[in-house]
Design a protein around this motif. Structure first.
Motif, PDB file in Angstrom:
ATOM      1  N   GLU A 129     -15.144   5.562  17.798  1.00  0.00           N
ATOM      2  CA  GLU A 129     -15.415   5.873  16.326  1.00  0.00           C
ATOM      3  C   GLU A 129     -15.702   4.813  15.557  1.00  0.00           C
ATOM      4  N   ILE A 130     -15.350   3.650  15.963  1.00  0.00           N
ATOM      5  CA  ILE A 130     -15.574   2.262  15.176  1.00  0.00           C
ATOM      6  C   ILE A 130     -16.568   1.470  15.585  1.00  0.00           C
ATOM      7  N   TYR A 131     -16.404   1.071  16.903  1.00  0.00           N
ATOM      8  CA  TYR A 131     -17.605   0.196  17.583  1.00  0.00           C
ATOM      9  C   TYR A 131     -18.902   0.643  17.716  1.00  0.00           C
ATOM     10  N   PRO A 132     -19.063   2.013  17.569  1.00  0.00           N
ATOM     11  CA  PRO A 132     -20.354   2.427  17.784  1.00  0.00           C
ATOM     12  C   PRO A 132     -21.106   2.379  16.441  1.00  0.00           C
ATOM     13  N   VAL A 133     -20.402   2.197  15.391  1.00  0.00           N
ATOM     14  CA  VAL A 133     -21.247   2.101  14.040  1.00  0.00           C
ATOM     15  C   VAL A 133     -21.903   0.735  13.942  1.00  0.00           C
ATOM     16  N   TYR A 159      -8.129  -7.338   5.396  1.00  0.00           N
ATOM     17  CA  TYR A 159      -7.118  -6.591   4.437  1.00  0.00           C
ATOM     18  C   TYR A 159      -7.311  -4.981   4.324  1.00  0.00           C
ATOM     19  N   ALA A 160      -8.255  -4.452   5.165  1.00  0.00           N
ATOM     20  CA  ALA A 160      -8.730  -3.195   4.933  1.00  0.00           C
ATOM     21  C   ALA A 160      -7.564  -2.271   5.968  1.00  0.00           C
ATOM     22  N   GLN A 161      -7.471  -0.966   5.762  1.00  0.00           N
ATOM     23  CA  GLN A 161      -6.733  -0.226   6.472  1.00  0.00           C
ATOM     24  C   GLN A 161      -7.232   1.155   6.792  1.00  0.00           C
ATOM     25  N   GLY A 162      -7.239   1.664   7.797  1.00  0.00           N
ATOM     26  CA  GLY A 162      -7.769   3.081   8.050  1.00  0.00           C
ATOM     27  C   GLY A 162      -9.100   3.129   8.569  1.00  0.00           C
ATOM     28  N   LEU A 163      -9.660   4.427   9.259  1.00  0.00           N
ATOM     29  CA  LEU A 163     -10.484   4.559  10.179  1.00  0.00           C
ATOM     30  C   LEU A 163     -11.875   4.230   9.308  1.00  0.00           C
ATOM     31  N   ARG A 164     -12.063   4.967   8.029  1.00  0.00           N
ATOM     32  CA  ARG A 164     -13.142   4.648   7.309  1.00  0.00           C
ATOM     33  C   ARG A 164     -13.499   3.336   6.876  1.00  0.00           C
ATOM     34  N   ALA A 165     -12.443   2.483   6.547  1.00  0.00           N
ATOM     35  CA  ALA A 165     -12.743   1.127   6.092  1.00  0.00           C
ATOM     36  C   ALA A 165     -13.239   0.189   7.048  1.00  0.00           C
ATOM     37  N   PHE A 166     -12.795   0.629   8.600  1.00  0.00           N
ATOM     38  CA  PHE A 166     -13.295  -0.261   9.540  1.00  0.00           C
ATOM     39  C   PHE A 166     -14.717   0.351   9.940  1.00  0.00           C
ATOM     40  N   GLN A 167     -15.039   1.595   9.889  1.00  0.00           N
ATOM     41  CA  GLN A 167     -16.606   1.788  10.175  1.00  0.00           C
ATOM     42  C   GLN A 167     -17.345   1.194   9.097  1.00  0.00           C
ATOM     43  N   LEU A 168     -16.919   1.317   7.734  1.00  0.00           N
ATOM     44  CA  LEU A 168     -17.591   0.242   6.688  1.00  0.00           C
ATOM     45  C   LEU A 168     -17.632  -1.238   7.288  1.00  0.00           C
ATOM     46  N   LEU A 169     -16.681  -1.677   7.817  1.00  0.00           N
ATOM     47  CA  LEU A 169     -16.747  -2.845   8.253  1.00  0.00           C
ATOM     48  C   LEU A 169     -17.877  -3.253   9.248  1.00  0.00           C
ATOM     49  N   GLU A 170     -17.874  -2.338  10.250  1.00  0.00           N
ATOM     50  CA  GLU A 170     -18.917  -2.296  11.451  1.00  0.00           C
ATOM     51  C   GLU A 170     -20.270  -2.426  10.644  1.00  0.00           C
ATOM     52  N   PHE A 171     -20.380  -1.633   9.535  1.00  0.00           N
ATOM     53  CA  PHE A 171     -21.944  -1.559   8.882  1.00  0.00           C
ATOM     54  C   PHE A 171     -22.257  -3.015   8.265  1.00  0.00           C
ATOM     55  N   PHE A 172     -21.335  -3.765   7.901  1.00  0.00           N
ATOM     56  CA  PHE A 172     -21.563  -4.898   7.383  1.00  0.00           C
ATOM     57  C   PHE A 172     -21.797  -6.024   8.498  1.00  0.00           C
ATOM     58  N   LEU A 183      -4.397   0.856  14.979  1.00  0.00           N
ATOM     59  CA  LEU A 183      -5.524   2.041  15.371  1.00  0.00           C
ATOM     60  C   LEU A 183      -5.491   2.297  16.624  1.00  0.00           C
ATOM     61  N   THR A 184      -5.774   3.578  17.133  1.00  0.00           N
ATOM     62  CA  THR A 184      -5.720   4.046  18.393  1.00  0.00           C
ATOM     63  C   THR A 184      -6.944   3.790  19.448  1.00  0.00           C
ATOM     64  N   GLU A 185      -6.795   3.721  20.389  1.00  0.00           N
ATOM     65  CA  GLU A 185      -7.872   3.403  21.479  1.00  0.00           C
ATOM     66  C   GLU A 185      -9.095   4.412  21.021  1.00  0.00           C
TER      67      GLU A 185
END
Length: 488
Positions: free
Chosen positions: A60-64, A105-118, A52-54
């Motif tokens: 985009e991911i950590y703020p979730v 096992y997840a890949q991609g931006l949306r998957a990691f945003q979902l990860l941050e939700f959980f 993933l990019t910085e």
């Protein structure tokens, strides 16, 4: 709760009656905190594992996590009490399992945003871990079991950080394998939680309906945690006596156990009581002062620890050299624990000098964050981070004690819940403006300059308030002295 043999009471806080749930809960907290991969999360996301990019990670991911934590905190607060703790403890374990499974096992931006939700759900449900034990033990054991539960998480986090550092530095393990260990440890915690006894009561929604006949009762002196006999005519905080009373005679206990029924309180009445308690608690200037500092500083603390790994990554990219994030996290946690232990033995008038102390230490926090940001040396960053965490843990312990004094258990939970909610609301606003890609989306160095300025502003506010309080107290003493000869 056992009865008496002869004249000696055997309370619910004795023997295995309190040891079993406390031991199981501590085991859950320990294994849930053993996450050797956590200090290396940013490196893992930016590395070849996820690529993933910085901008994606920081903006985009950590703020979730912040948004989901805020959105879930109040519903979880009510659900925890209504469901009587254990289901929410299980939900926390399940949320963390999903989090680490996606991390593997997840890949991609949306998957990691979902990860941050959980992960936000796992953080919000942490309240169930710390409040479960209060429904299972007697009030005279609250301090002891609280220290056990908090120590379990502290030891678990330290063990995880040290193991992670050793496995990376000495054994050359990949970060993927560290995440497997984290997932395994959390799964063990989840399995342990199933064996927790189900509480029969909770603070707000489920009260034990006791018999009206005379029983020898005891209540908690909320100022010093001592147990005193209930006496007619002694004023008590309305609505909290039922939570801390229990019969001490065997016959009364057997009769009560036979006739006890779960009394479910109407949700609207609970909310009305919470609102009345809220207004009464925050009408105290001392309570308001320490609560304001709690909310403001916790907001900044969350931001710094959330993005510290990102700052270290920019100062010294981990792909080109060995990093010691795990060792730094372990050291800051242990030294912070030592500072917390030491402050319990410091005797000072926090009522008089508390605000000035908050101003001074908030300035030191601001200085630590500023140095971390401007001196682009990884060892200086590490040292500043350790100082930052030690000071915060020291002050938050003092604030906790000052706020908790003279509060019943219900009001204790309410005030800390409100303070945390306000801290998260402020953090959400700060994240949305400063960090989120839909806002300013600032780079990590600019962010930390803002965080340093934020703590400096807190310092100035409390310095002014503290000096005003001291001057007002001094003038009051002068007036008393000037009137004393006339009164004679």
């Amino acid at each position: 709760m056992a009865g008496l043999r002869g004249a000696r009471p055997v309370r619910s806080g004795s023997g295995c009656c309190w040891a079993l749930p406390t031991g199981l809960l501590c085991a859950y907290g320990f294994f849930c905190s053993v996450r050797p991969s956590e200090p290396f999360l940013t490196r893992y996301l930016l590395g070849l594992h996820k690529n993933l990019t910085e901008t994606q990670v920081f903006n985009e991911i950590y703020p979730v996590w912040t948004y989901s934590y805020l959105a879930l905190l109040f519903p979880v607060f009510l659900a925890t009490d209504y469901l009587r703790y254990k289901p929410v403890v299980l939900l926390q374990g399940l949320s963390l399992i999903v989090t680490w499974f996606l991390l593997l096992y997840a890949q991609g931006l949306r998957a990691f945003q979902l990860l941050e939700f959980f992960y936000g759900m796992g953080t919000a449900t942490d309240i169930a871990y710390y409040s479960y034990i209060y429904s299972m033990v007697d009030v005279d054991l609250y301090r002891k079991v609280t220290s056990y539960c908090r120590s379990a998480t502290l030891v678990g986090y330290t063990v995880g950080a040290v193991c992670g550092q050793l496995l990376v530095s000495l054994a050359g393990w990949s970060l993927f394998r560290l995440n497997v260990i984290s997932l395994t440890s959390i799964s063990v915690a989840f399995g342990t939680a199933w064996f927790l006894p189900m509480p029969r009561k909770s603070l707000f929604f489920h009260h034990a309906a006791t018999q009206p006949f005379s029983l020898e009762m005891k209540v908690m002196d909320c100022k010093n945690g001592a147990i005193v006999q209930d006496q007619p005519g002694v004023p008590r905080v309305p609505g909290w006596e039922d939570e801390v009373k229990m019969p001490l005679n065997r016959e009364g206990h057997l009769a009560e156990k036979k006739l006890m029924q779960e009394q479910k309180v109407d949700a609207l009445e609970v909310l009305k009581d919470l609102w009345r308690d809220f207004l009464q608690c925050y009408s105290s200037r001392t309570m308001l002062c320490w609560s304001v500092w709690w909310a403001l500083s916790t907001c900044g603390y969350f931001q710094v620890i959330n993005y510290a790994q990102g700052l270290w990554e920019m100062v010294l990219p981990s792909q080109s050299t060995e990093i010691y994030n795990g060792g730094v996290e372990a050291a800051s946690t242990l030294l912070g624990a030592v500072a917390v232990f030491a402050v319990g033995h410091i005797k000072t008038s926090w009522a008089m000098w508390g605000e000035v102390a908050l101003a001074l230490f908030s300035f030191l926090i601001a200085a630590a964050v500023y140095i971390m940001n401007t001196v682009h040396n990884i060892w200086v960053c590490y040292a500043s981070y350790v100082v930052f965490r030690i000071i915060y843990m020291l002050l938050i312990t003092i604030a906790t004690f000052q706020i908790a004094t003279n509060l019943s258990v219900e009001r204790y939970a309410l005030v800390f819940g409100v303070n945390t909610f306000i801290a998260l609301a402020l953090q959400t606003l700060l994240t949305l403006i400063v960090v989120d890609a839909s806002g300013l989306g600032l780079d990590i160095f600019t962010q930390f300059m803002i965080y340093a300025s934020y703590f400096a502003a807190i310092s100035l506010v409390f310095l002014g308030s503290g000096l005003y309080s001291i001057m007002r107290a001094h003038r009051r003493q002068e007036r008393v002295r000037s009137r004393s000869p006339e009164s004679c």
